[in-house]
Design an enzyme around this catalytic site. Structure first.
Site, PDB file in Angstrom:
ATOM      1  N   HIS A  92      -0.008   5.479   6.553  1.00 24.27           N
ATOM      2  CA  HIS A  92       0.164   5.689   5.119  1.00 24.27           C
ATOM      3  C   HIS A  92       0.455   7.158   4.810  1.00 24.27           C
ATOM      4  O   HIS A  92      -0.186   8.043   5.367  1.00 24.27           O
ATOM      5  CB  HIS A  92      -1.098   5.237   4.363  1.00 24.27           C
ATOM      6  CG  HIS A  92      -1.363   3.775   4.487  1.00 24.27           C
ATOM      7  ND1 HIS A  92      -2.201   3.263   5.466  1.00 24.27           N
ATOM      8  CD2 HIS A  92      -0.894   2.720   3.781  1.00 24.27           C
ATOM      9  CE1 HIS A  92      -2.236   1.944   5.342  1.00 24.27           C
ATOM     10  NE2 HIS A  92      -1.453   1.595   4.334  1.00 24.27           N
TER      11      HIS A  92
ATOM     12  N   GLY B  18      -1.957  -4.239   1.052  1.00 26.09           N
ATOM     13  CA  GLY B  18      -2.065  -5.447   1.868  1.00 26.09           C
ATOM     14  C   GLY B  18      -1.103  -6.549   1.480  1.00 26.09           C
ATOM     15  O   GLY B  18      -1.070  -7.602   2.125  1.00 26.09           O
TER      16      GLY B  18
ATOM     17  N   SER C 290       0.810  -1.221   0.000  1.00 29.24           N
ATOM     18  CA  SER C 290       0.000   0.000   0.000  1.00 29.24           C
ATOM     19  C   SER C 290       0.843   1.272   0.000  1.00 29.24           C
ATOM     20  O   SER C 290       0.390   2.316  -0.484  1.00 29.24           O
ATOM     21  CB  SER C 290      -0.942   0.005   1.210  1.00 29.24           C
ATOM     22  OG  SER C 290      -0.215  -0.100   2.426  1.00 29.24           O
TER      23      SER C 290
ATOM     24  N   ASN D 168       3.818  -5.270   5.701  1.00 31.24           N
ATOM     25  CA  ASN D 168       2.707  -6.077   6.211  1.00 31.24           C
ATOM     26  C   ASN D 168       3.185  -7.335   6.927  1.00 31.24           C
ATOM     27  O   ASN D 168       2.517  -7.810   7.850  1.00 31.24           O
ATOM     28  CB  ASN D 168       1.764  -6.434   5.057  1.00 31.24           C
ATOM     29  CG  ASN D 168       1.011  -5.215   4.555  1.00 31.24           C
ATOM     30  OD1 ASN D 168       0.366  -4.506   5.316  1.00 31.24           O
ATOM     31  ND2 ASN D 168       1.109  -4.946   3.259  1.00 31.24           N
TER      32      ASN D 168
ATOM     33  N   ASP E 245      -4.614   7.590   9.672  1.00 29.59           N
ATOM     34  CA  ASP E 245      -4.254   6.293  10.268  1.00 29.59           C
ATOM     35  C   ASP E 245      -2.819   6.274  10.778  1.00 29.59           C
ATOM     36  O   ASP E 245      -2.392   5.333  11.454  1.00 29.59           O
ATOM     37  CB  ASP E 245      -4.485   5.146   9.283  1.00 29.59           C
ATOM     38  CG  ASP E 245      -3.610   5.228   8.033  1.00 29.59           C
ATOM     39  OD1 ASP E 245      -2.672   6.042   7.983  1.00 29.59           O
ATOM     40  OD2 ASP E 245      -3.863   4.451   7.092  1.00 29.59           O
TER      41      ASP E 245
END
Length: 201
Positions: A177, A64, A29, A93, A174
């Site tokens: 990112h 992801g 991502s 991840n 968040d």
């Protein structure tokens, strides 16, 4: 037939010369412009930066994605794009999920070896994970990238998010990112490590 021979020779030689060099980005991502318009992501900015130089950019990043996922599809991506340079930006991840580092290292090595076997130069892009996963795990996680780069003789960018990591202004709500304002900084950071590989013909 004699008149066709010069034309066939010209096509034979022009084919390889006309093919544009390609940079393949295999990431998650952080490279797939999560939460943003695709054209605002650093990979799209890279594409616009390199286009005047006749260099294509193929973004095979998936939000992801883990190193296992990247390893499972690297052969298909290499066949699809025939890249001269591969940017490997995976592992975040794996770290966030606390996956075994031996597996992550093996997966990244699989991607690097497959890319080099196709004649591509490789830029391995590292990431850091929060210390709440344990200092030992976080340190070993980060060291994996440097160890792989040394083992396989590839270029290394130790930390993708280094230009924005010291504050919160460069992130989406968040706090994981990068936001749109951060993308040009990431582009400049990656391009600095990528340029030496682009200079090789």
């Amino acid at each position: 037939m004699k008149r066709l021979l010069p034309l066939l020779c010209l096509l034979f030689w022009w084919g390889p010369l006309a093919a544009k060099p390609t940079v393949l980005v295999v990431g998650d991502s952080l490279s797939a412009a999560y939460g943003l318009s695709v054209e605002d992501g650093w990979v799209a900015l890279l594409e616009r930066e390199l286009a005047p130089r006749g260099i294509k950019v193929a973004n095979a990043s998936i939000s992801g994605e883990t190193t296992a996922g990247g390893a499972s599809r690297i052969d298909a991506e290499l066949a699809r794009t025939s890249p001269s340079v591969v940017v490997v930006a995976l592992g975040a991840n794996d770290g966030l999920r606390g996956l075994p580092l031996a597996e992550m290292r093996a997966n990244l090595a699989r991607i690097v070896v497959a890319s080099k076997a196709r004649g591509a130069r490789v830029l391995l892009v590292g990431i850091r994970i929060p210390p709440n996963y344990g200092a030992d795990y976080a340190d070993a996680f980060h060291a994996t990238y440097a160890a792989l780069a040394r083992e396989h003789g590839v270029a290394l960018l130790p930390f993708l998010l280094e230009p924005i990591a010291s504050g919160r202004d460069g992130f989406l709500p968040d706090q994981l990112h990068p936001n749109a304002a951060a993308q040009p900084k990431l582009l400049a950071h990656v391009l600095g490590a990528l340029e030496p590989l682009l200079a090789v013909r």
